[in-house]
Design a protein around this motif. Structure first.
Motif, short mmCIF file in Angstrom:
data_model
loop_
_atom_site.label_atom_id
_atom_site.label_comp_id
_atom_site.label_asym_id
_atom_site.label_seq_id
_atom_site.Cartn_x
_atom_site.Cartn_y
_atom_site.Cartn_z
N MET A 74 44.33 35.37 38.24
CA MET A 74 42.91 35.16 38.56
C MET A 74 42.37 33.95 37.82
N GLY A 78 40.76 30.62 39.24
CA GLY A 78 39.46 30.11 38.80
C GLY A 78 39.55 28.63 38.45
N PHE A 81 39.73 26.71 41.57
CA PHE A 81 38.40 26.67 42.19
C PHE A 81 37.56 25.57 41.54
N SER A 82 37.60 25.53 40.20
CA SER A 82 36.84 24.50 39.47
C SER A 82 37.27 23.10 39.88
N ALA A 95 40.63 38.79 45.13
CA ALA A 95 39.89 39.94 44.60
C ALA A 95 40.33 41.22 45.31
N GLY A 127 21.95 39.80 40.55
CA GLY A 127 22.31 38.48 41.10
C GLY A 127 23.79 38.20 41.07
N MET A 129 27.75 39.38 41.85
CA MET A 129 28.54 40.28 42.70
C MET A 129 29.96 40.50 42.17
N ILE A 132 35.36 42.94 39.43
CA ILE A 132 36.73 43.30 39.05
C ILE A 132 36.80 43.66 37.56
N GLY A 133 36.20 42.82 36.73
CA GLY A 133 36.19 43.10 35.28
C GLY A 133 35.44 44.39 34.99
N VAL A 137 36.75 47.80 33.16
CA VAL A 137 36.07 48.46 32.04
C VAL A 137 35.88 49.94 32.37
N ALA A 173 26.25 49.57 29.62
CA ALA A 173 27.28 48.53 29.55
C ALA A 173 27.07 47.53 30.68
N SER A 175 27.98 43.88 32.59
CA SER A 175 28.97 42.84 32.81
C SER A 175 28.31 41.67 33.54
N LEU A 177 29.47 37.56 35.06
CA LEU A 177 30.49 36.50 35.20
C LEU A 177 29.86 35.14 35.40
N THR A 179 26.95 32.16 34.42
CA THR A 179 25.99 31.69 33.41
C THR A 179 24.56 31.83 33.94
N MET A 204 25.99 47.43 25.40
CA MET A 204 27.22 46.63 25.29
C MET A 204 27.20 45.53 26.36
N ALA A 230 36.50 47.09 25.05
CA ALA A 230 35.21 47.68 25.42
C ALA A 230 35.29 49.21 25.34
CO1 B1M Z 1 33.33 33.69 41.36
N1 B1M Z 1 32.98 32.49 39.86
N2 B1M Z 1 31.73 33.04 42.27
N3 B1M Z 1 33.88 34.85 42.80
N4 B1M Z 1 34.97 33.91 40.43
C1 B1M Z 1 33.85 32.60 38.69
C2 B1M Z 1 33.28 33.60 37.69
C3 B1M Z 1 33.87 31.10 38.15
C4 B1M Z 1 34.14 31.00 36.64
C5 B1M Z 1 34.87 30.27 38.97
C6 B1M Z 1 34.93 28.82 38.49
O1 B1M Z 1 34.03 28.06 38.74
N5 B1M Z 1 35.98 28.45 37.81
C7 B1M Z 1 32.42 30.63 38.57
C8 B1M Z 1 31.31 30.89 37.54
C9 B1M Z 1 30.85 29.61 36.87
C10 B1M Z 1 29.78 29.89 35.87
O2 B1M Z 1 28.85 30.60 36.06
N6 B1M Z 1 29.96 29.27 34.73
C11 B1M Z 1 32.20 31.42 39.84
C12 B1M Z 1 31.28 31.06 40.86
C13 B1M Z 1 30.57 29.72 40.67
C14 B1M Z 1 31.03 31.86 41.98
C15 B1M Z 1 30.04 31.60 43.13
C16 B1M Z 1 28.67 31.03 42.71
C17 B1M Z 1 30.80 30.68 44.12
C18 B1M Z 1 30.01 30.23 45.32
O3 B1M Z 1 29.56 31.03 46.10
N7 B1M Z 1 29.89 28.93 45.42
C19 B1M Z 1 29.90 33.01 43.77
C20 B1M Z 1 28.78 33.84 43.11
C21 B1M Z 1 28.48 35.10 43.90
C22 B1M Z 1 27.57 36.03 43.10
O4 B1M Z 1 28.05 36.77 42.27
N8 B1M Z 1 26.28 35.96 43.34
C23 B1M Z 1 31.23 33.60 43.41
C24 B1M Z 1 31.87 34.56 44.20
C25 B1M Z 1 33.11 35.08 43.92
C26 B1M Z 1 33.85 36.03 44.87
C27 B1M Z 1 32.91 37.03 45.58
C28 B1M Z 1 34.53 35.17 45.92
C29 B1M Z 1 34.94 36.64 43.93
C30 B1M Z 1 34.49 37.99 43.28
C31 B1M Z 1 35.01 39.20 44.01
C32 B1M Z 1 34.78 40.46 43.21
O5 B1M Z 1 34.54 40.49 42.02
N9 B1M Z 1 34.85 41.55 43.93
C33 B1M Z 1 34.99 35.61 42.82
C34 B1M Z 1 36.07 35.51 41.89
C35 B1M Z 1 37.29 36.38 42.17
C36 B1M Z 1 36.03 34.66 40.74
C37 B1M Z 1 37.14 34.37 39.70
C38 B1M Z 1 38.19 33.49 40.36
C39 B1M Z 1 37.82 35.59 39.11
C40 B1M Z 1 36.88 36.61 38.47
C41 B1M Z 1 37.70 37.84 38.09
O6 B1M Z 1 37.66 38.84 38.78
N10 B1M Z 1 38.52 37.72 37.03
C42 B1M Z 1 36.31 33.64 38.56
C43 B1M Z 1 37.10 32.61 37.78
C44 B1M Z 1 37.66 33.17 36.48
O7 B1M Z 1 37.24 34.20 35.99
N11 B1M Z 1 38.53 32.42 35.88
C45 B1M Z 1 35.07 33.25 39.26
C46 B1M Z 1 39.44 38.79 36.61
C47 B1M Z 1 38.67 39.83 35.78
C48 B1M Z 1 39.62 40.92 35.27
O8 B1M Z 1 38.16 39.13 34.67
O9 B1M Z 1 35.76 39.68 35.31
O10 B1M Z 1 36.30 38.07 33.40
P1 B1M Z 1 36.64 39.27 34.19
O11 B1M Z 1 36.71 40.55 33.23
C49 B1M Z 1 37.39 40.47 32.00
C50 B1M Z 1 36.47 40.13 30.82
O12 B1M Z 1 35.49 39.20 31.13
C51 B1M Z 1 35.99 41.46 30.35
O13 B1M Z 1 37.02 42.39 30.69
C52 B1M Z 1 37.88 41.87 31.70
C53 B1M Z 1 39.30 41.80 31.17
O14 B1M Z 1 39.74 42.97 30.60
N12 B1M Z 1 34.73 42.00 30.84
C54 B1M Z 1 34.03 42.84 30.03
C55 B1M Z 1 34.11 41.91 32.03
N13 B1M Z 1 33.00 42.63 32.01
C56 B1M Z 1 32.92 43.23 30.81
C57 B1M Z 1 31.97 44.10 30.28
C58 B1M Z 1 32.15 44.55 28.96
C59 B1M Z 1 33.24 44.12 28.22
C60 B1M Z 1 34.20 43.28 28.74
O15 B1M Z 1 31.31 45.39 28.34
C61 B1M Z 1 30.25 45.94 29.06
#
Ligand code: B1M
Length: 245
Positions: A74, A78, A81-82, A95, A127, A129, A132-133, A137, A173, A175, A177, A179, A204, A230
């Motif tokens: 993933m 990401g 994607f960047s 996803a 805001g 969506m 997965i993370g 959790v 709790a 979560s 993703l 900024t 949290m 977590a």
């Molecule tokens: Co989006 N997305 N996305 N996306 N997406 C990111 C987050 C991004 C970093 C990609 C990038 O640019 N490199 C970027 C965010 C940039 C930023 O804000 N700085 C981004 C963007 C820009 C967007 C859109 C705006 C894109 C667009 O439409 N132009 C859009 C926003 C939609 C919205 O939410 N309003 C969007 C949409 C999507 C999809 C829907 C296509 C899809 C999500 C599908 C889904 O979740 N069902 C998606 C995906 C898959 C990603 C990436 C590729 C993967 C995220 C993921 O699931 N990671 C992501 C890039 C990346 O992360 N490198 C990206 C795997 C997951 C296990 O990790 O969620 O981080 P994560 O969870 C981790 C920890 O963070 C932690 O535990 C987990 C690991 O054990 N954690 C917690 C999470 N929550 C926690 C809570 C806790 C403790 C720990 O305590 C309460």
């Protein structure tokens, strides 16, 4: 001179194997976990599930399959994607693959037999969506004996606080993703204060853009970087809360 972005492999409609001539050009994965990362990154669901089964059979822990395999895939996606080498449809397909593989791993992760330790309401902030993370959790918290009220995605501060009051949760709790959505966590803390429940509930926070510094700045109780931490932190907070009430 800027080089054009490297083309990515195309997915077919079902997120399955790539055209053979392109697939053949790819390097063979070094081991099972990198094969898992690659299958996830390229949206190859059947291959991913079969590799995960293989990894479980070979004794890899579900934790390693997740963090060194799928989360790595993933994260690579990401990065692509960047760099404009991958786009939203590919992230959606990945996803979906990850959700399917998590279902496969879930029974191996959540078999706990722990005493019930309390309850937590969990959601992705308004805001946002990404779930997965958050779902990871949830699996880890449930596996640690916590009753989780899953509020889903796009959860407003009011929904978090209402649910915590209604279900008598010791933990909220959150979560995030993005900024652009992480400030929703500050509003959760402020609303808990305004509703007079701040000292009865631990808040949290987590997700890729969240840090300890942000947690301190908004006055939340704990930041954890991953789902396993977590869950462990939530158990400790709930136990401490029980002692102090
Ligand atoms: Co989006 N997305 N996305 N996306 N997406 C990111 C987050 C991004 C970093 C990609 C990038 O640019 N490199 C970027 C965010 C940039 C930023 O804000 N700085 C981004 C963007 C820009 C967007 C859109 C705006 C894109 C667009 O439409 N132009 C859009 C926003 C939609 C919205 O939410 N309003 C969007 C949409 C999507 C999809 C829907 C296509 C899809 C999500 C599908 C889904 O979740 N069902 C998606 C995906 C898959 C990603 C990436 C590729 C993967 C995220 C993921 O699931 N990671 C992501 C890039 C990346 O992360 N490198 C990206 C795997 C997951 C296990 O990790 O969620 O981080 P994560 O969870 C981790 C920890 O963070 C932690 O535990 C987990 C690991 O054990 N954690 C917690 C999470 N929550 C926690 C809570 C806790 C403790 C720990 O305590 C309460």
């Amino acid at each position: 001179m800027d080089l054009p972005p490297e083309p990515r492999r195309k997915l077919d409609g079902a997120g399955q194997a790539a055209p053979p001539q392109q697939a053949a050009r790819e390097e063979a994965p070094a081991d099972l976990l990198s094969a898992i990362a690659s299958a996830l990154e390229h949206g190859q669901q059947k291959k991913l599930l079969s590799l995960c089964r293989q990894a479980l059979d070979q004794g890899y822990s579900p934790d390693d399959i997740l963090s060194k395999g799928m989360v790595k895939g993933m994260s690579d996606l990401g990065d692509a994607f960047s760099a404009n080498r991958a786009f939203v449809p590919e992230m959606l397909i990945a996803a979906r693959c990850m959700t399917a593989a998590m279902e496969l791993l879930k029974p191996h992760m959540a078999a706990s037999g722990h005493e019930p330790v309390g309850s937590a309401c969990l959601g992705t902030v308004q805001g946002d969506m990404h779930d997965i993370g958050k779902n990871l959790v949830k699996i880890m918290m449930e596996g640690s004996g916590i009753q989780v009220i899953d509020l889903g995605v796009d959860v407003s501060p009011q929904q978090f606080i209402d649910a915590a009051q209604q279900h008598h949760c010791g933990i909220i709790a959150c979560s995030s993703l993005l900024t652009t959505t992480m400030q929703g966590m500050r509003q959760v803390v402020e609303l808990a204060r305004a509703r007079g429940i701040r000292d009865q509930v631990k808040i949290m926070v987590g997700g890729a853009p969240i840090s300890q510094a942000f947690c301190d700045e908004i006055g939340a109780d704990a930041y954890t970087p991953d789902a396993g931490t977590a869950a462990r932190t939530a158990v400790a907070l709930l136990r401490a809360l029980k002692h102090s009430l």
